[in-house]
Design an enzyme around this catalytic site. Structure first.
Site, PDB file in Angstrom:
ATOM      1  N   HIS A 217       0.849  -1.195   0.000  1.00 41.34           N
ATOM      2  CA  HIS A 217       0.000   0.000   0.000  1.00 41.34           C
ATOM      3  C   HIS A 217       0.883   1.242   0.000  1.00 41.34           C
ATOM      4  CE1 HIS A 217      -3.863   2.066   0.713  1.00 41.34           C
ATOM      5  NE2 HIS A 217      -3.102   2.966   1.344  1.00 41.34           N
ATOM      6  N   CYS A 220      -0.967   7.531   1.058  1.00 44.38           N
ATOM      7  CA  CYS A 220      -1.866   8.498   0.420  1.00 44.38           C
ATOM      8  C   CYS A 220      -2.432   9.381   1.521  1.00 44.38           C
ATOM      9  CB  CYS A 220      -2.981   7.779  -0.346  1.00 44.38           C
ATOM     10  SG  CYS A 220      -4.162   8.914  -1.122  1.00 44.38           S
ATOM     11  N   GLN A 236      -9.228   1.006   0.367  1.00 48.97           N
ATOM     12  CA  GLN A 236      -8.381  -0.160   0.126  1.00 48.97           C
ATOM     13  C   GLN A 236      -7.547  -0.494   1.366  1.00 48.97           C
ATOM     14  OE1 GLN A 236      -6.184   0.757  -3.496  1.00 48.97           O
ATOM     15  NE2 GLN A 236      -7.506  -0.606  -4.652  1.00 48.97           N
ATOM     16  N   ASP A 292       3.966   6.156 -13.436  1.00 49.61           N
ATOM     17  CA  ASP A 292       4.132   5.623 -12.083  1.00 49.61           C
ATOM     18  C   ASP A 292       5.619   5.596 -11.756  1.00 49.61           C
ATOM     19  OD1 ASP A 292       4.062   4.209  -9.677  1.00 49.61           O
ATOM     20  OD2 ASP A 292       2.472   2.860 -10.363  1.00 49.61           O
ATOM     21  N   ARG A 294       6.862   4.740  -8.692  1.00 49.01           N
ATOM     22  CA  ARG A 294       7.093   3.967  -7.470  1.00 49.01           C
ATOM     23  C   ARG A 294       8.094   2.838  -7.691  1.00 49.01           C
ATOM     24  NH1 ARG A 294       0.939   2.617  -5.974  1.00 49.01           N
ATOM     25  NH2 ARG A 294       0.909   2.410  -8.262  1.00 49.01           N
TER      26      ARG A 294
END
Length: 360
Positions: A217, A220, A236, A292, A294
């Site tokens: 995760h 956020c 989520q 993205d 990440r």
């Protein structure tokens, strides 16, 4: 042991310098480049850098495409500063906030030929500082950093270090009873490169010899803490912990990679661009980032440190599965996690499915 900073410490210092508006010096066998992050560059420092020689602005190819500038170096463009370019010109090219209000920014002249490896390293370094990927560059002589008290980085070893995954040290763990499960333990992992810490929430006592119910995760702030309706992150997070609590075991990896790895400030810039009509991928590209940014290798390393080599992964993102497998973590099952749909994030989720391959 020497008291001088090692490479990781110099990189951490360089990130801090760039965030403060201070230039750094990148060196390779061919020369040296003075680099300042456009976002934090002051008008005075811009003038001082221009006094040193011919300056240019390094931008990613994504940002150059928006500006209709030639990216002769493939993944980046080196734009010549016109004689009348001021601080506002640099900011307009680096930040897309006013692109629609001020669309005419040219003519833009791109450098071609020569080695752009120092500029490429500079943009990677600026990204790692969570700043807009744009850097003002001036070629300087070897020894410039020492003369002016600036951080100096060797390009070859720095590029390797920025590409490599930093070792994560397990700092501490402690029991933290949660709504989802009172049998929860929080583990803190600290990267040796001085970047953000990451966390693992262990529910119950999962069997290390069996696939563990797990989720990667990404942090956020707006969704997890504020309950934002623009994304599905908060639901989520809570649903994943809830399912682990119901099963009595699981591991949730909470990775500090806000905004798909671009940081909260840039994520808010992307939100502002979405208000102008761009979707989430288009907004990232206009800012100069990839879809993205990440690094899911972090999650694999944490799982290994905790003693797991197989997972049942709670995800809708095939990229997470692929990275776990490449890193030696077997994904025995993909467990769908379809929650948090709202009228406000309907388009966002559609774009994730269409452009990022999420299984929604």
């Amino acid at each position: 042991m020497s008291l001088s900073p090692d490479l990781n410490e110099r990189l951490a210092r360089a990130r801090s310098d760039l965030r403060m508006g201070l230039p750094v010096v990148l060196e390779n066998a061919d020369g040296a480049l003075l680099l300042a992050a456009a976002e934090t560059l002051s008008a005075d420092r811009l003038g001082a850098m221009r006094d040193l020689g011919r300056a240019h602005l390094a931008l990613t190819a994504r940002r150059a495409e928006t500006l209709k500038a030639r990216a002769y170096d493939g993944d980046l463009a080196r734009l010549v500063l016109p004689d009348d370019a001021d601080w506002g010109w640099v900011q307009d090219l680096a930040d897309p906030a006013d692109d629609l209000a001020r669309p005419m920014k040219g003519p833009l002249v791109s450098l071609r030929g020569g080695d752009a490896s120092l500029q490429r390293l500079g943009l990677t370094l600026i990204k790692s500082a969570r700043l807009l990927p744009a850097g003002l560059c001036v070629e300087v002589g070897v020894g410039f950093a020492a003369t002016h008290g600036l951080t100096r980085l060797d390009a070859v070893e720095s590029a390797h270090a920025l590409e490599a995954l930093s070792v994560l040290d397990h700092v501490v763990s402690a029991k933290v009873p949660l709504r989802a499960s009172e049998a929860a333990r929080l583990h803190i992992f600290r990267p040796e490169d001085g970047s953000e810490e990451h966390y693992a929430i262990e529910i119950g006592r999962p069997d290390r010899e069996a696939p563990v119910l797990s989720r990667l995760h990404s942090a956020c702030f707006t969704g997890d803490l504020l309950g934002s309706l623009k994304c599905d992150c908060g639901p989520q997070l809570n649903a994943a912990l809830g399912q682990m609590g119901q099963e009595g075991a699981g591991v949730l990896l909470y990775l500090n990679q806000e905004g798909r790895g671009i940081g909260l400030a840039n994520k808010m810039r992307a939100y502002a661009l979405q208000d102008q009509g761009f979707d989430t991928v288009e907004a990232n590209h206009r800012l100069g980032f990839e879809d993205d940014e990440r690094d899911f290798r972090l999650g694999a390393q944490i799982l290994e440190r905790l003693g797991f080599n197989a997972v049942r992964l709670l995800t809708n993102n095939p990229a997470k599965i692929a990275m776990m497998e490449r890193c030696g973590i077997q994904v025995t099952e993909r467990v769908p996690l379809k929650v948090g749909h709202t009228p406000q994030n309907e388009r966002y989720l559609a774009v994730k499915a269409e452009k990022s391959g999420h299984l929604l």
